[in-house]
Design a protein around this motif. Structure first.
Motif, mmCIF file in Angstrom:
data_model
loop_
_atom_site.group_PDB
_atom_site.id
_atom_site.type_symbol
_atom_site.label_atom_id
_atom_site.label_comp_id
_atom_site.label_asym_id
_atom_site.label_seq_id
_atom_site.Cartn_x
_atom_site.Cartn_y
_atom_site.Cartn_z
ATOM 1 N N PHE A 31 149.488 45.971 -18.515
ATOM 2 C CA PHE A 31 148.533 45.235 -17.689
ATOM 3 C C PHE A 31 149.233 44.047 -17.030
ATOM 4 C CE2 PHE A 31 146.079 47.611 -20.680
ATOM 5 C CZ PHE A 31 144.933 47.981 -19.999
ATOM 6 N N PRO A 32 149.676 44.213 -15.779
ATOM 7 C CA PRO A 32 150.458 43.168 -15.116
ATOM 8 C C PRO A 32 149.750 41.819 -15.042
ATOM 9 C CG PRO A 32 150.546 45.219 -13.872
ATOM 10 C CD PRO A 32 149.531 45.416 -14.950
ATOM 11 N N ILE A 33 148.446 41.812 -14.894
ATOM 12 C CA ILE A 33 147.734 40.550 -14.692
ATOM 13 C C ILE A 33 147.826 39.626 -15.903
ATOM 14 C CG2 ILE A 33 145.456 41.201 -15.573
ATOM 15 C CD1 ILE A 33 144.286 39.817 -13.046
ATOM 16 N N VAL A 44 144.655 33.818 -20.801
ATOM 17 C CA VAL A 44 143.944 34.443 -21.917
ATOM 18 C C VAL A 44 142.633 34.962 -21.331
ATOM 19 C CG1 VAL A 44 142.798 34.090 -24.133
ATOM 20 C CG2 VAL A 44 144.982 32.937 -23.650
ATOM 21 N N TYR A 45 142.506 36.271 -21.238
ATOM 22 C CA TYR A 45 141.372 36.861 -20.533
ATOM 23 C C TYR A 45 140.344 37.382 -21.521
ATOM 24 C CZ TYR A 45 138.666 39.576 -17.197
ATOM 25 O OH TYR A 45 137.644 40.073 -16.428
ATOM 26 N N PHE A 46 139.237 36.642 -21.642
ATOM 27 C CA PHE A 46 138.148 37.008 -22.544
ATOM 28 C C PHE A 46 136.853 37.248 -21.767
ATOM 29 C CE2 PHE A 46 140.109 34.567 -26.372
ATOM 30 C CZ PHE A 46 140.843 35.693 -26.720
ATOM 31 N N ASP A 47 136.963 37.861 -20.590
ATOM 32 C CA ASP A 47 135.775 38.154 -19.777
ATOM 33 C C ASP A 47 135.656 39.655 -19.544
ATOM 34 O OD1 ASP A 47 133.471 37.584 -18.396
ATOM 35 O OD2 ASP A 47 134.486 37.106 -16.515
ATOM 36 N N ASN A 48 135.964 40.428 -20.562
ATOM 37 C CA ASN A 48 136.029 41.879 -20.425
ATOM 38 C C ASN A 48 134.669 42.546 -20.291
ATOM 39 O OD1 ASN A 48 139.040 42.436 -20.854
ATOM 40 N ND2 ASN A 48 138.534 41.062 -22.543
ATOM 41 N N ALA A 49 133.598 41.887 -20.756
ATOM 42 C CA ALA A 49 132.267 42.452 -20.567
ATOM 43 C C ALA A 49 131.857 42.413 -19.103
ATOM 44 C CB ALA A 49 131.240 41.714 -21.422
ATOM 45 N N ALA A 50 132.459 41.499 -18.343
ATOM 46 C CA ALA A 50 132.193 41.438 -16.902
ATOM 47 C C ALA A 50 132.998 42.505 -16.173
ATOM 48 C CB ALA A 50 132.527 40.054 -16.348
ATOM 49 N N THR A 51 134.293 42.562 -16.460
ATOM 50 C CA THR A 51 135.145 43.637 -15.959
ATOM 51 C C THR A 51 136.439 43.622 -16.746
ATOM 52 O OG1 THR A 51 135.993 44.728 -13.963
ATOM 53 C CG2 THR A 51 136.378 42.368 -14.144
ATOM 54 N N THR A 52 136.961 44.800 -17.010
ATOM 55 C CA THR A 52 138.246 44.900 -17.697
ATOM 56 C C THR A 52 139.382 44.861 -16.678
ATOM 57 O OG1 THR A 52 138.015 47.303 -17.630
ATOM 58 C CG2 THR A 52 137.396 46.187 -19.687
ATOM 59 N N GLN A 53 140.563 44.490 -17.150
ATOM 60 C CA GLN A 53 141.741 44.520 -16.302
ATOM 61 C C GLN A 53 142.257 45.963 -16.175
ATOM 62 O OE1 GLN A 53 142.444 42.118 -14.480
ATOM 63 N NE2 GLN A 53 141.215 40.526 -15.478
ATOM 64 N N LYS A 54 143.174 46.171 -15.236
ATOM 65 C CA LYS A 54 143.584 47.527 -14.887
ATOM 66 C C LYS A 54 145.045 47.765 -15.286
ATOM 67 C CE LYS A 54 139.701 46.694 -12.947
ATOM 68 N NZ LYS A 54 138.499 46.804 -13.793
ATOM 69 N N PHE A 401 136.057 40.851 -25.884
ATOM 70 C CA PHE A 401 137.422 41.266 -26.191
ATOM 71 C C PHE A 401 137.677 42.719 -25.817
ATOM 72 C CE2 PHE A 401 135.914 38.309 -29.597
ATOM 73 C CZ PHE A 401 136.495 37.174 -29.068
ATOM 74 N N ALA A 402 138.919 42.979 -25.417
ATOM 75 C CA ALA A 402 139.366 44.325 -25.080
ATOM 76 C C ALA A 402 140.601 44.654 -25.898
ATOM 77 C CB ALA A 402 139.667 44.439 -23.584
ATOM 78 N N VAL A 403 141.107 45.855 -25.705
ATOM 79 C CA VAL A 403 142.193 46.354 -26.547
ATOM 80 C C VAL A 403 143.492 45.575 -26.351
ATOM 81 C CG1 VAL A 403 142.996 48.101 -24.890
ATOM 82 C CG2 VAL A 403 143.263 48.497 -27.370
ATOM 83 N N TYR A 404 143.645 44.874 -25.228
ATOM 84 C CA TYR A 404 144.877 44.124 -24.996
ATOM 85 C C TYR A 404 144.809 42.696 -25.515
ATOM 86 C CZ TYR A 404 141.986 43.587 -20.760
ATOM 87 O OH TYR A 404 140.938 43.412 -19.885
ATOM 88 N N ASN A 405 143.684 42.283 -26.068
ATOM 89 C CA ASN A 405 143.573 40.929 -26.616
ATOM 90 C C ASN A 405 144.158 40.855 -28.022
ATOM 91 O OD1 ASN A 405 140.497 40.721 -24.892
ATOM 92 N ND2 ASN A 405 142.292 39.471 -24.437
ATOM 93 N N THR A 406 144.447 39.626 -28.473
ATOM 94 C CA THR A 406 145.123 39.429 -29.758
ATOM 95 C C THR A 406 144.474 38.300 -30.551
ATOM 96 O OG1 THR A 406 146.697 37.785 -28.909
ATOM 97 C CG2 THR A 406 147.321 40.122 -28.700
ATOM 98 N N THR A 407 144.780 38.262 -31.832
ATOM 99 C CA THR A 407 144.293 37.164 -32.669
ATOM 100 C C THR A 407 144.931 35.840 -32.255
ATOM 101 O OG1 THR A 407 145.994 37.690 -34.317
ATOM 102 C CG2 THR A 407 143.791 38.615 -34.655
ATOM 103 N N GLU A 408 146.159 35.901 -31.750
ATOM 104 C CA GLU A 408 146.812 34.671 -31.279
ATOM 105 C C GLU A 408 146.039 34.074 -30.109
ATOM 106 O OE1 GLU A 408 149.507 36.910 -33.727
ATOM 107 O OE2 GLU A 408 148.396 37.515 -31.915
#
Length: 425
Positions: A31-33, A44-54, A401-408
């Motif tokens: 995910f380049p973005i 840190v992208y935590f707006d996945n319910a609005a739209t996921t990254q590509k 949260f999406a699959v590319y997010n982390t606990t960090e």
């Protein structure tokens, strides 16, 4: 909470996440973005319910279409048109498999979930509902699954009923049963709440609606990226979703409908492709699915959507769900330690959506200050104003949260919220 204590919040959850079968570092590289820098901080992208990254392969598919076989579909006989048509229809077959529809012609391409719901309300609703008929929705619906039914009920003289929820954000199923009558003709409910994360008992809802002869539409916008969808097993009559929630392009969705119902419904829009023959005296309409797909479609995004679905299936829906549930558990434990923070939506069965309010601090201010730290969350009523009224609030801050997010990244969110409290609390 001190920085050291943050390390220990959800310790066992973090260990469990580390044992996942998914290679999260490799996934993040797709995910380049995620390499973007916001206000001097890595995004840190935590707006996945609005739209996921590509992922990169979706972006490459988009550019590849325009670079190598851009052409209009279905009507051309030259090489580019035939190649584009084949790629377009491959995605339809792929969507059929993704939701386990019986026939590929039961997959109608739309502009998104909103468009799919409007299609059903404007065609099935206008043709088959009459004055005095009842439509049931729920308290937690997105505006897209409220307004079309309000418009239909006002036009046709139908009655709109609403399933209430409890303080945890679960539907009151006993009350739902009381709402069902012989006059109930349609039930339209969300599979997963975009504001609360609640997973609704959809199969039970459908069975009870069918028992009184009602048809059922499921808004699957939030469900489709988190777990497997099987429309035949669910037994729903219609299922709408958006591809941009599943790591695919924006402006594209599908409506699944049972074949006999779609055949009985009038066209939604008039124009090219949805016709068989046009004269000034009369027009005959095309067969499914083209009857509902007037005009030149969103070809490039449809073509690219197949790669998003392939990507999700390669990772495995069950693997994604397990990982995201771990992130939700970790984040829930962490924010629960923040004084004055209240989680909105505590259903036992949830997807990875965490909505919250903090005493004395406006949700918009929380979002602004987190953005200054490179952390993207959503704030406001999330297009669910009646739901916010139910909780007597104007809105929430929502981390999803999406699959590319982390606990960090979640640790950074917790630190950011402590900074918000120091500045505004």
């Amino acid at each position: 909470m001190s920085p050291n204590s943050i390390i220990w919040v959800g310790y066992f959850s973090k260990i469990a996440l580390m044992k996942t079968s998914l290679d999260i570092a490799s996934i993040r590289n797709d995910f380049p973005i995620l390499n973007e820098v916001i206000n001097g901080k890595q995004l840190v992208y935590f707006d996945n319910a609005a739209t996921t990254q590509k992922p990169r392969l979706v972006l490459d598919a988009l550019s590849g279409y325009y670079e190598h076989y851009n052409a209009n579909i279905h009507r051309g006989i030259h090489h580019l048109a035939e190649k584009a048509t084949a790629a377009f229809e491959q995605t339809r077959k792929r969507m059929q498999s993704f939701v386990n529809a019986e026939f590929s012609e039961e997959i109608i391409f739309t502009y998104g979930t909103t468009d799919g719901i409007n299609l059903v309300a404007s065609t099935y609703g206008r043709k088959f509902l009459k004055e005095g008929d009842e439509v049931i929705i729920s308290t937690m619906e997105h505006h897209s699954n409220i307004v079309p039914w309000q418009m239909l009920c006002e036009e046709k003289g139908c009655i709109l009923k609403v399933i209430p929820i409890d303080d945890n954000g679960d539907l009151l199923m006993d009350e739902y049963e009381k709402l069902l009558t012989e006059r109930t003709k349609f039930v339209s409910v969300v599979h997963v709440s975009n504001s609360l994360g609640t997973i609704n008992p959809i199969k039970e809802i459908i069975e009870k609606a069918h028992a009184v002869g009602a048809k059922v539409l499921i808004d699957g916008a939030q469900a489709s990226s988190h777990f497997h969808i099987d429309v035949q097993d669910l037994g729903c009559d219609f299922y709408a979703l958006s591809l941009h929630k599943i790591y695919g392009p924006t402006g594209l969705g599908i409506l699944y409908g049972k074949k006999d119902l779609l055949n009985a419904m009038p066209p939604y829009r008039g124009g090219g492709e949805m016709i068989k023959e046009v004269t000034f005296e009369k027009t005959t309409y095309n067969e499914l699915p083209y009857k509902f797909e007037a005009g030149t479609p969103n070809i490039a995004d449809v073509v690219a959507a197949k790669y998003a679905l392939d990507y999700v299936d390669t990772l495995g829906k069950s693997n994604i769900a397990t990982y995201e549930n771990g992130l939700l558990k970790y984040a829930t434990e962490a924010v629960s330690e923040i004084e004055g923070l209240k989680i909105i939506g505590k259903a036992k069965n949830k997807v990875s959506v965490l909505s919250f309010v903090i005493d004395g601090i406006h949700h918009q201010d929380i979002g602004v200050l987190l953005d200054q730290q490179g952390i993207a969350v959503r704030t406001g009523h999330h297009c669910t104003q009646p739901l916010m009224n139910r909780f007597n609030i104007t809105g929430t801050s929502r981390a999803s949260f999406a699959v590319y997010n982390t606990t960090e990244e979640i640790d950074l969110l917790i630190k950011g919220l402590h900074k918000v409290k120091r500045m505004l609390g």
